[in-house]
Design an enzyme around this catalytic site. Structure first.
Site, PDB file in Angstrom:
ATOM      1  N   GLU A   1       0.854   0.247  -0.178  1.00  0.00           N
ATOM      2  CA  GLU A   1       0.181  -1.051  -0.344  1.00  0.00           C
ATOM      3  C   GLU A   1      -0.378  -1.244  -1.748  1.00  0.00           C
ATOM      4  OE1 GLU A   1      -2.826  -1.276   2.648  1.00  0.00           O
ATOM      5  OE2 GLU A   1      -1.421  -1.293   4.309  1.00  0.00           O
TER       6      GLU A   1
ATOM      7  N   GLU B   1       5.861  -1.406   8.668  1.00  0.00           N
ATOM      8  CA  GLU B   1       4.792  -1.340   9.664  1.00  0.00           C
ATOM      9  C   GLU B   1       4.772  -2.636  10.458  1.00  0.00           C
ATOM     10  OE1 GLU B   1       0.942  -0.298   8.218  1.00  0.00           O
ATOM     11  OE2 GLU B   1       1.594   1.617   7.356  1.00  0.00           O
TER      12      GLU B   1
END
Length: 613
Positions: free
Chosen positions: A203, A277
């Site tokens: 991220e 995810e």
């Protein structure tokens, strides 16, 4: 802001989950999947996983990643095989797992890759069971962990800039990778192992403070022998700023929209699409509700992901528990600490158990130890003119204190007003001559001290409730007293400081402490001791503490985690492998109020559920 709808999910979640698994199996039967580590690739392992077209190939054959996340550090080692076998039975072909730097290197010169943290054995087990692996070694992982899985001793450097090419950070990363990566290299696909891909950081698009950082991490992996496919992973709104040349981009989301697909294809038009995810739930914070994803939403989204030919990873397939003080926190819009359960919602059914869950007889607390009588077993005392934050204490062989509580003691000679200036991180019980007068937290910044002319002790028992696990303020996650505390507008001085990190060695040392038979009105904070009797082969159970306020539970010296009456979580998971056949020692550290009885029941209690819309 999320809108919640309350309703009972349990009657329909199993049927709906089966539909998801049915989708997986249908796609498998249609030939969208390649062989598993056990059934294929025993001869040819030269090319590996590639992303040169609109779909992945493994050894030049079409391959779709159907992944599931199970974190070895959140599941008792005795249950690794059981959880992975269940995942395999659901049609999943790839295990994904993060690697928590903070657990593997708790001190600068100390590394732990044994027992519960034996990553090599975990990945070898995955291969044995026929699962491929996508490894996510960070160094930053988020994973809703304290400081995103980074070790807190990094914060001892006042100039530290985490997740950048700051020399202090890159040197620490290189030291960690020098230990970790050589263990992973032989487990790569082209060397006969299960690892088909490795994720570069995590991220970074939402952080993006240093343009050269991702390139540094990429080269740090490759220079140490990582030769499999590399990928990054970002939320859809930060995808553009989270990539690095030569690395496949993947996305994280909970709802697939046409705009999401267009944005991903716009950034990566000639590569395969993967949802690294797909969130099957959400984390819970103390004082909130238990978040669940409506099962029909999950079915709809997973079906659409598969229909579009995309690869997907379920995060989490099985969440497990953030035992001890592993949990992170969020700071937006205000500070909130996460609960120990990592169930990530109820949209997936409960895992079938190896053994029956059992309701044991309650443990009656029969001995009591005042916090003040336990101080001689804590690390310290340390003397300081000004407050010192946890990380900069000369504790743990010069690595500072990572977790738990810190007690700061000074003296006053009058009454008046205390102002914390938001320098208490995160919560402090305040005492005058060991009598409780109030609490400091992120909202309550002022307390009144009763009048008196004699010299008195003023004590602050400060708890690190969890460092923020994401966001741009990771460098500011010092805990304890992080600045001046004002008494009648004058900074307090001359502190005696005790480190109460609650590590197993500390809990074990308390057996030599001057415990007393439980009095009718015991003092708080304090430790309470009882016994749990488990006959035969111990089963899983759930620790419930009605009548207790806030504290920590230890079973046979192991830290299960925090409890707090404000919920939502009202029970702590106690795995059968943590118990002995016969007598088990139960210790509860309670801050303010106790019922003196600990219950063990056969069902979890994650609190009132709220659907995420």
């Amino acid at each position: 802001m999320a809108v919640f709808r309350m309703r009972n999910l349990h009657k329909r979640k199993y049927t709906l989950f089966c539909l998801v698994i049915g989708c997986f199996i249908i796609y498998k039967c249609l030939g969208f999947f390649s062989s598993t580590p056990q059934t294929g690739w025993k001869r040819s392992r030269k090319v590996g996983l590639r992303a040169n077209s609109s779909q992945f190939t493994l050894e030049r054959e079409p391959f779709r990643i159907l992944g599931g996340s199970v974190h070895y550090f959140r599941v008792p080692r005795a249950y690794w095989r059981d959880r992975l076998m269940k995942m395999k039975a659901c049609g999943i072909n790839t295990l994904t797992t993060y690697v928590p730097w903070s657990l593997h290197q708790p001190e600068k010169g100390v590394f732990n890759f044994h027992t519960q943290l034996d990553l090599e054995s975990y990945l070898s087990l995955a291969a044995e069971l026929g699962l491929w692996v996508i490894l996510r070694p960070g160094p930053y992982i988020s994973a809703d962990m304290d400081l995103g899985g980074l070790p807190s001793w990094l914060l001892r450097d006042d100039s530290m800039r985490l997740r950048t090419t700051h020399p202090g950070f890159t040197q620490a990363v290189n030291t960690f990778f020098d230990k970790l990566i050589p263990k992973m290299v032989p487990l790569q696909f082209k060397k006969g192992g299960p690892i088909i891909a490795v994720q570069v950081e995590n991220e970074y698009g939402s952080f993006a403070k240093d343009q050269g950082y991702l390139l540094f991490i990429k080269e740090a992996l490759q220079s140490r022998g990582i030769s499999e496919l590399l990928l990054t992973s970002d939320n859809i709104n930060t995808l553009k700023s989270g990539g690095v040349d030569g690395v496949i981009r993947s996305v994280k989301l909970q709802k697939l929209t046409q705009r999401n697909i267009q944005e991903l294809h716009g950034i990566q038009p000639r590569g395969p699409s993967i949802v690294m995810e797909y969130w099957t739930g959400w984390y819970d914070t103390w004082g909130g509700l238990h978040h669940v994803l409506p099962p029909e939403d999950m079915v709809s989204n997973v079906r659409e992901i598969l229909r579009r030919g995309m690869s997907v990873n379920l995060y989490m397939f099985h969440g497990g528990s953030s035992f001890g003080f592993m949990n992170g926190a969020v700071s937006n819009p205000s500070y909130r600490a996460l609960v120990p359960s990592y169930a990530r919602g109820d949209s997936l059914p409960d895992m079938p158990t190896l053994r029956y869950r059992e309701a044991y007889e309650p443990a009656i607390m029969y001995q009591h130890l005042s916090l003040w009588d336990a101080l001689s077993f804590a690390e310290g005392p340390f003397k300081s003119t000004k407050p010192i934050n946890m990380e900069n204490l000369p504790a743990n062989n010069g690595n500072g204190q990572s977790y738990g509580y810190t007690l700061y003691v000074t003296t006053i000679t009058s009454g008046g007003s205390l102002h914390s200036g938001d320098n208490v991180r995160d919560r402090a019980l305040v005492f005058v001559d060991r009598r409780y007068i109030g609490v400091f937290n992120h909202q309550n910044l002022e307390l009144a001290v009763p009048d008196a002319k004699e010299k008195r002790t003023l004590s602050f028992l400060v708890e690190n409730c969890g460092r923020v696990h994401s966001g741009r303020d990771l460098d500011k996650q010092h805990k304890g007293l992080v600045g001046e505390i004002l008494f009648n507008h004058i900074p307090l001085r001359d502190f005696t400081i005790y480190s109460l990190d609650m590590k197993p060695s500390f809990i074990d040392s308390l057996y030599q402490a001057p415990w007393k038979n439980l009095p009718e009105n015991p003092s708080f904070p304090g430790f309470f001791m009882g016994r749990l009797f488990a006959y035969g082969y111990p089963s899983d159970t759930y620790v419930k503490l009605p009548g207790w306020e806030k504290g920590v539970v230890f079973i046979n010296g192991l830290n299960l985690g925090r409890y707090w009456s404000i919920g939502p979580q009202q029970a702590l998971y106690l795995p059968g492998p943590f118990l002995n056949s016969g007598i088990n020692q139960v210790i509860v550290f309670e801050e303010q109020e106790g019922d003196y009885k600990v219950h063990f029941e056969d069902s979890p209690d994650l609190g009132m559920a709220a659907e995420i819309q």
